[in-house]
Design a protein around this motif. Structure first.
Motif, PDB file in Angstrom:
ATOM      1  N   THR A  52      17.526  44.152   7.709  1.00  0.00           N
ATOM      2  CA  THR A  52      16.403  43.805   8.581  1.00  0.00           C
ATOM      3  C   THR A  52      15.138  44.523   8.136  1.00  0.00           C
ATOM      4  OG1 THR A  52      17.965  43.621  10.406  1.00  0.00           O
ATOM      5  CG2 THR A  52      15.621  43.725  10.959  1.00  0.00           C
ATOM      6  N   PRO A  53      14.052  43.801   7.908  1.00  0.00           N
ATOM      7  CA  PRO A  53      12.810  44.466   7.459  1.00  0.00           C
ATOM      8  C   PRO A  53      12.346  45.575   8.384  1.00  0.00           C
ATOM      9  CG  PRO A  53      12.621  42.097   7.180  1.00  0.00           C
ATOM     10  CD  PRO A  53      13.893  42.333   7.939  1.00  0.00           C
ATOM     11  N   GLY A  54      12.487  45.390   9.677  1.00  0.00           N
ATOM     12  CA  GLY A  54      12.005  46.371  10.634  1.00  0.00           C
ATOM     13  C   GLY A  54      12.714  47.704  10.585  1.00  0.00           C
ATOM     14  N   ALA A  55      13.848  47.758   9.890  1.00  0.00           N
ATOM     15  CA  ALA A  55      14.604  49.008   9.815  1.00  0.00           C
ATOM     16  C   ALA A  55      14.040  49.973   8.791  1.00  0.00           C
ATOM     17  CB  ALA A  55      16.057  48.714   9.488  1.00  0.00           C
ATOM     18  N   TYR A  56      13.137  49.500   7.957  1.00  0.00           N
ATOM     19  CA  TYR A  56      12.582  50.339   6.905  1.00  0.00           C
ATOM     20  C   TYR A  56      11.212  50.868   7.341  1.00  0.00           C
ATOM     21  CZ  TYR A  56      16.457  48.745   4.135  1.00  0.00           C
ATOM     22  OH  TYR A  56      17.730  48.497   3.686  1.00  0.00           O
ATOM     23  N   ASP A  57      11.026  52.166   7.139  1.00  0.00           N
ATOM     24  CA  ASP A  57       9.844  52.835   7.665  1.00  0.00           C
ATOM     25  C   ASP A  57       8.617  52.701   6.780  1.00  0.00           C
ATOM     26  OD1 ASP A  57      12.272  55.274   8.388  1.00  0.00           O
ATOM     27  OD2 ASP A  57      11.311  54.011   9.902  1.00  0.00           O
ATOM     28  N   TYR A  58       8.836  52.567   5.483  1.00  0.00           N
ATOM     29  CA  TYR A  58       7.721  52.577   4.551  1.00  0.00           C
ATOM     30  C   TYR A  58       7.801  51.377   3.609  1.00  0.00           C
ATOM     31  CZ  TYR A  58       7.637  57.369   6.221  1.00  0.00           C
ATOM     32  OH  TYR A  58       7.604  58.486   7.025  1.00  0.00           O
ATOM     33  N   TRP A  59       6.632  50.788   3.335  1.00  0.00           N
ATOM     34  CA  TRP A  59       6.537  49.613   2.490  1.00  0.00           C
ATOM     35  C   TRP A  59       5.456  49.823   1.437  1.00  0.00           C
ATOM     36  CZ3 TRP A  59       9.063  44.728   3.203  1.00  0.00           C
ATOM     37  CH2 TRP A  59       9.983  44.726   4.260  1.00  0.00           C
ATOM     38  N   GLY A  60       5.744  49.355   0.232  1.00  0.00           N
ATOM     39  CA  GLY A  60       4.727  49.327  -0.802  1.00  0.00           C
ATOM     40  C   GLY A  60       3.850  48.093  -0.646  1.00  0.00           C
ATOM     41  N   GLN A  61       2.914  47.937  -1.563  1.00  0.00           N
ATOM     42  CA  GLN A  61       1.932  46.860  -1.436  1.00  0.00           C
ATOM     43  C   GLN A  61       2.432  45.522  -1.972  1.00  0.00           C
ATOM     44  OE1 GLN A  61       2.191  48.708  -4.005  1.00  0.00           O
ATOM     45  NE2 GLN A  61       1.481  47.597  -5.800  1.00  0.00           N
ATOM     46  N   GLY A  62       3.526  45.513  -2.696  1.00  0.00           N
ATOM     47  CA  GLY A  62       4.059  44.269  -3.223  1.00  0.00           C
ATOM     48  C   GLY A  62       3.595  43.971  -4.630  1.00  0.00           C
ATOM     49  N   THR A  63       4.462  43.335  -5.386  1.00  0.00           N
ATOM     50  CA  THR A  63       4.133  42.898  -6.737  1.00  0.00           C
ATOM     51  C   THR A  63       4.668  41.478  -6.917  1.00  0.00           C
ATOM     52  OG1 THR A  63       4.260  43.491  -9.097  1.00  0.00           O
ATOM     53  CG2 THR A  63       6.217  43.953  -7.757  1.00  0.00           C
ATOM     54  N   LEU A  64       3.848  40.606  -7.478  1.00  0.00           N
ATOM     55  CA  LEU A  64       4.175  39.186  -7.555  1.00  0.00           C
ATOM     56  C   LEU A  64       5.011  38.881  -8.786  1.00  0.00           C
ATOM     57  CD1 LEU A  64       3.821  36.257  -6.557  1.00  0.00           C
ATOM     58  CD2 LEU A  64       1.695  36.176  -7.889  1.00  0.00           C
ATOM     59  N   VAL A  65       6.105  38.171  -8.555  1.00  0.00           N
ATOM     60  CA  VAL A  65       6.961  37.675  -9.626  1.00  0.00           C
ATOM     61  C   VAL A  65       6.920  36.155  -9.588  1.00  0.00           C
ATOM     62  CG1 VAL A  65       9.326  37.492 -10.463  1.00  0.00           C
ATOM     63  CG2 VAL A  65       8.464  39.690  -9.612  1.00  0.00           C
ATOM     64  N   THR A  66       6.570  35.547 -10.712  1.00  0.00           N
ATOM     65  CA  THR A  66       6.514  34.094 -10.807  1.00  0.00           C
ATOM     66  C   THR A  66       7.455  33.640 -11.905  1.00  0.00           C
ATOM     67  OG1 THR A  66       4.196  34.095 -10.111  1.00  0.00           O
ATOM     68  CG2 THR A  66       5.039  32.087 -11.136  1.00  0.00           C
ATOM     69  N   VAL A  67       8.398  32.768 -11.550  1.00  0.00           N
ATOM     70  CA  VAL A  67       9.378  32.257 -12.505  1.00  0.00           C
ATOM     71  C   VAL A  67       9.142  30.760 -12.669  1.00  0.00           C
ATOM     72  CG1 VAL A  67      11.808  32.076 -13.114  1.00  0.00           C
ATOM     73  CG2 VAL A  67      11.003  34.001 -11.720  1.00  0.00           C
ATOM     74  N   SER A  68       8.834  30.349 -13.875  1.00  0.00           N
ATOM     75  CA  SER A  68       8.564  28.933 -14.118  1.00  0.00           C
ATOM     76  C   SER A  68       9.804  28.241 -14.668  1.00  0.00           C
ATOM     77  CB  SER A  68       7.409  28.777 -15.099  1.00  0.00           C
ATOM     78  OG  SER A  68       7.777  29.271 -16.371  1.00  0.00           O
ATOM     79  N   SER A  69       9.929  26.978 -14.352  1.00  0.00           N
ATOM     80  CA  SER A  69      11.108  26.209 -14.796  1.00  0.00           C
ATOM     81  C   SER A  69      10.865  25.593 -16.161  1.00  0.00           C
ATOM     82  CB  SER A  69      11.414  25.116 -13.781  1.00  0.00           C
ATOM     83  OG  SER A  69      10.311  24.267 -13.614  1.00  0.00           O
TER      84      SER A  69
END
Length: 122
Positions: free
Chosen positions: A105-122
């Motif tokens: 569950t996302p709410g169980a984690y106290d700290y979050w980073g800013q995110g990094t985008l992963v794009t996978v093309s077919s």
């Protein structure tokens, strides 16, 4: 705890990427670390988590066998090695830190980073 994720990018299906997340602070090894992801128009979903020592890992069924989570407590860093990537793996990946083991569950984690985008093309 501040988390800084990196390593995202563009890759063709079947390729690999390794994400890294560096944490601030002196108590890194006391935190359970993990990764979540969020695809466009979808809710955030659990990807993987690793215990404080690094001795135990837990994966979602979607990535089990393709992704590997690891950590280096001396470097305050957690990694996500992603192999055999699929277009459906395209998402923003978030590094998280918390105190509860095997929680999806996302709410169980106290700290979050800013995110990094992963794009996978077919």
């Amino acid at each position: 705890v501040q988390l800084q994720a990196s390593g995202g990018g563009w890759v063709q299906a079947g390729g690999s990427l390794r994400l890294s997340c560096v944490a601030s602070g002196r108590t890194f090894s006391s935190y359970i670390m993990g990764w979540f992801r969020q695809a466009p128009g979808k809710e955030r979903e659990f990807v993987a988590t690793i215990s404080g020592s690094g001795g135990s890992t837990y994966y979602s069924d979607y990535v089990k066998g393709r992704f590997t989570i690891s950590r280096d407590n001396a470097k305050n860093t957690v990694y996500l090695q992603m192999n055999s990537l699929k277009p459906e793996d395209t998402a923003v990946y978030y590094c998280v830190a918390g105190a509860r083991w095997m929680v999806r569950t996302p709410g169980a984690y106290d700290y979050w980073g800013q995110g990094t985008l992963v794009t996978v093309s077919s």
